[in-house]
Write an enzyme that holds these catalytic residues in place. Sequence first.
Site, mmCIF file in Angstrom:
data_model
loop_
_atom_site.group_PDB
_atom_site.id
_atom_site.type_symbol
_atom_site.label_atom_id
_atom_site.label_comp_id
_atom_site.label_asym_id
_atom_site.label_seq_id
_atom_site.Cartn_x
_atom_site.Cartn_y
_atom_site.Cartn_z
ATOM 1 N N ASN A 45 0.845 -1.195 0.000
ATOM 2 C CA ASN A 45 0.000 0.000 0.000
ATOM 3 C C ASN A 45 0.883 1.249 0.000
ATOM 4 O O ASN A 45 1.973 1.264 0.592
ATOM 5 C CB ASN A 45 -1.018 0.000 1.136
ATOM 6 C CG ASN A 45 -0.442 -0.231 2.511
ATOM 7 O OD1 ASN A 45 0.604 -0.843 2.668
ATOM 8 N ND2 ASN A 45 -1.130 0.254 3.528
ATOM 9 N N GLU A 58 -3.069 -4.563 -3.053
ATOM 10 C CA GLU A 58 -3.593 -5.442 -4.101
ATOM 11 C C GLU A 58 -3.592 -4.738 -5.449
ATOM 12 O O GLU A 58 -3.194 -5.302 -6.474
ATOM 13 C CB GLU A 58 -5.038 -5.862 -3.763
ATOM 14 C CG GLU A 58 -5.179 -6.631 -2.461
ATOM 15 C CD GLU A 58 -5.422 -5.741 -1.246
ATOM 16 O OE1 GLU A 58 -4.830 -4.643 -1.177
ATOM 17 O OE2 GLU A 58 -6.188 -6.140 -0.368
HETATM 18 N N1 THU Z 1 -5.277 -1.324 2.577
HETATM 19 C C1 THU Z 1 -4.733 -2.156 1.648
HETATM 20 O O1 THU Z 1 -3.644 -1.898 1.124
HETATM 21 N N2 THU Z 1 -5.418 -3.276 1.314
HETATM 22 C C2 THU Z 1 -6.562 -3.700 1.924
HETATM 23 O O2 THU Z 1 -7.079 -4.754 1.582
HETATM 24 C C3 THU Z 1 -7.165 -2.885 2.995
HETATM 25 C C4 THU Z 1 -6.585 -1.537 3.177
HETATM 26 C C5 THU Z 1 -4.505 -0.151 3.006
HETATM 27 C C6 THU Z 1 -4.982 1.196 2.537
HETATM 28 C C7 THU Z 1 -4.406 2.104 3.595
HETATM 29 O O3 THU Z 1 -3.063 2.426 3.269
HETATM 30 C C8 THU Z 1 -4.382 1.263 4.853
HETATM 31 O O4 THU Z 1 -4.482 -0.090 4.418
HETATM 32 C C9 THU Z 1 -5.491 1.570 5.824
HETATM 33 O O5 THU Z 1 -6.730 1.539 5.191
#
Ligand code: THU
Length: 139
Positions: A45, A58
């Site tokens: 992320n 993802e």
């Molecule tokens: N996030 C993801 O990368 N994937 C997920 O499936 C859920 C949420 C990230 C986005 C953000 O940087 C952090 O988790 C909190 O929402």
Amino acid sequence: MDIRMIEKLIEAAVSQLDFSYTPYSDFKVGAALLAANGNIYGGCNIENAAYTPTNCAERTAFFKAVSEGVRQFDAICIVGGKKGILEEYIAPCGVCRQVMMEFCNPETFQIILAVSKEQYKIFALKDLLPLGFGPENLA
Ligand code: THU
């Protein structure tokens, strides 16, 4: 899916946690996307001071693959947690499920949620996105 491949994907997803850029939430997510050609695309992320441009792990993995001409996928593994500590299953957000729907067969695409190499659950995309809207609807 072969257990060695599952373990390889979990390892690859965990290694992505080191690259996760999360100055705002400190919630780190790693993903490993298995393409039909055998390639594995990692993703983390990537947050942003303006919040909404944040990209989930993802989608980072999907966009890396698609931007290299790869559009067929078998599975994705997802790990994550506050400060990168893996304590529970992290399910993909709705937007990421929709991106999966664009490129994957919902009947067969496997979503592996992992806490460790020994603790994981596998879902088909159709179970996490029932009645999904996809390219077929526009055909
Ligand atoms: N996030 C993801 O990368 N994937 C997920 O499936 C859920 C949420 C990230 C986005 C953000 O940087 C952090 O988790 C909190 O929402």
